[in-house]
Design an enzyme around this catalytic site. Structure first.
Site, PDB file in Angstrom:
ATOM      1  N   GLU A 170     -76.253 -27.248  37.345  1.00 10.26           N
ATOM      2  CA  GLU A 170     -76.206 -26.513  36.428  1.00 10.26           C
ATOM      3  C   GLU A 170     -76.349 -27.096  35.064  1.00 10.26           C
ATOM      4  OE1 GLU A 170     -74.912 -24.287  33.918  1.00 10.26           O
ATOM      5  OE2 GLU A 170     -72.723 -24.192  35.311  1.00 10.26           O
ATOM      6  N   LYS A 245     -87.297 -23.765  31.680  1.00 13.42           N
ATOM      7  CA  LYS A 245     -86.310 -23.600  31.948  1.00 13.42           C
ATOM      8  C   LYS A 245     -86.004 -21.880  31.837  1.00 13.42           C
ATOM      9  CE  LYS A 245     -84.170 -27.342  29.432  1.00 13.42           C
ATOM     10  NZ  LYS A 245     -84.363 -28.572  28.759  1.00 13.42           N
TER      11      LYS A 245
END
Ligand SMILES: NC(=O)c1ccc[n+]([C@@H]2O[C@H](COP(=O)([O-])OP(=O)(O)OC[C@H]3O[C@@H](n4cnc5c(N)ncnc54)[C@H](OP(=O)(O)O)[C@@H]3O)[C@@H](O)[C@H]2O)c1
Length: 365
Positions: A170, A245
């Site tokens: 996460e 990302k």
């Protein structure tokens, strides 16, 4: 009173998690501090108990700890530069490499590997090998490192399923802002068609400073002085961090099977202070936008400077703000954002992942 409170909350903990830290830098240490400070809360509210099994680093060695090792002592040793001495006092002969360390702990009960080594652009190493080896040995893995999910998401997800383990990351993209758990738990059965987001703090901060007339170099130096930017910020400025990302998001949310090298990447080097200020005068804003969308069976991903309209929700995310717009089939567009971010929030994301790991272990026991 405090001692009996602690005993009550700890009595709910049936099987403490054995934590093995791979990488013990800023993020791992902040995470451990959170665990120490909130030990009672975690025990009372989540029946989560833990002990430190060991640590592996690049230059400071690796060790398995005796069971009475005090976690605060480990944090203090890392902060004072004496981690090597502490690790030298570990149990047995010290493992020579991180993979040896991971193989040594294969099969340990309730094992959670906390992987926080740097982003590697060459096949995602060393993170990919660390996660692969940990999952193969039956450990749950939590990580803030982008490399594993950016380079080998599908393989590692499948390995985790086969071995009935969790592979959670996460904190890798939006610090503490939940995106993967949001989709996993709260938005079942919908499909993500695409996304746009502001995911890199350094470049976003630099662009905000450039609006006020600072050059890229001035802005980066100021951020380094404030401890916000890395000593070597090139992975941020060249767009690699944002590309990694983007790949993580595309892989995990859209099953894209891409790597950062497949992302159409452009950093800040082509952007001038004049560009940024002219855009501002026209009511717009230049941002590094991470994005992906489907094109037939393919997913096309980019991380590059984009001029956004002033009323675009992403344009309002300045400084250390981060956010994401998801385009979904059943719920249309969803925005999640937070006005600031930092290493403490990344540490919290690891904590949230650990609570999820513990919950699953309790359900399965
Ligand atoms: N800092 C943030 O705000 C932030 C936010 C989100 C995500 N992340 C990600 O989180 C991860 C950790 O970041 P950080 O800021 O904590 O980094 P850091 O302070 O540079 O620490 C990296 C750690 O990894 C260790 N390491 C490197 N190669 C290794 C290997 N082969 N085996 C074992 N350990 C190894 C280093 O060991 P030595 O100490 O011996 O060199 C060090 O302890 C990175 O992937 C980063 O991109 C960071």
């Amino acid at each position: 009173v405090n001692r009996s409170k602690r005993r009550d909350s700890e009595s709910r903990v049936t099987t403490p998690l054995n934590l093995a830290f791979v990488g013990f830098g800023l993020v791992a240490r902040r995470f451990l501090e959170l665990l120490i400070v909130h030990r009672q809360r975690l025990a009372a509210e989540h029946a989560l108990g833990w002990r430190m099994l060991g640590v592996a680093t690049a230059r400071h060695g690796a060790a398995l700890f005796p069971s009475d090792t005090e976690p605060r002592q480990v944090v203090a040793a890392a902060e004072t530069g004496t981690l090597s001495h502490l690790l030298a006092t570990g149990q047995g002969s010290p493992p020579e490499t991180t993979l040896e360390f991971l193989r040594l702990i294969h099969g340990v009960d309730n094992l959670v590997v906390v992987e926080n080594t740097p982003l590697g652009l060459d096949g995602g190493q060393p993170g990919v090998d660390h996660v692969r080896t940990a999952l193969a040995g039956g450990a749950d893995v939590i990580t803030a490192n982008k490399s594993p999910a950016a380079f080998a998401y599908r393989e590692l997800r499948d390995l985790a399923v086969t071995n009935r383990c969790r592979f959670l990351f996460e904190g890798a993209v939006l610090d503490g802002l939940p995106v993967f758990s949001l989709l996993r738990h709260t938005l079942p059965a919908l499909r993500v068609r695409g996304f746009r987001g502001i995911v890199n703090t350094t470049t976003n901060h630099v662009l905000s400073a450039m609006e006020h007339g600072d050059t890229i170099d001035d802005a980066v130096t100021a951020m380094q002085t404030a401890g916000v930017a890395e000593a070597d910020p090139s992975k941020d400025i060249d767009g690699w961090d944002a590309a990694a990302k983007t790949a993580v998001l595309a892989n995990a949310l859209m099953d894209a099977e891409i790597t950062p090298h497949d992302v159409d990447r452009e950093g800040l080097s082509s952007v001038t202070v004049d560009d940024v200020q002219a855009s501002r005068r026209n009511g717009k804003r230049i941002k590094i936008v991470a994005s992906a969308k489907r094109d037939g069976h393919k997913v096309v991903a980019a991380a590059r400077p984009v001029e956004l309209d002033g009323n675009d929700p992403l344009a309002g995310l300045t400084g250390t703000a981060k956010g994401l717009e998801l385009d979904t089939d059943l719920l249309g567009r969803i925005h999640i954002s937070k006005p600031s971010s930092g290493v403490d929030h990344t540490a919290y994301a690891l904590l949230a992942d650990l609570v999820e790991v513990n919950r699953r272990r309790i359900e399965q026991s």
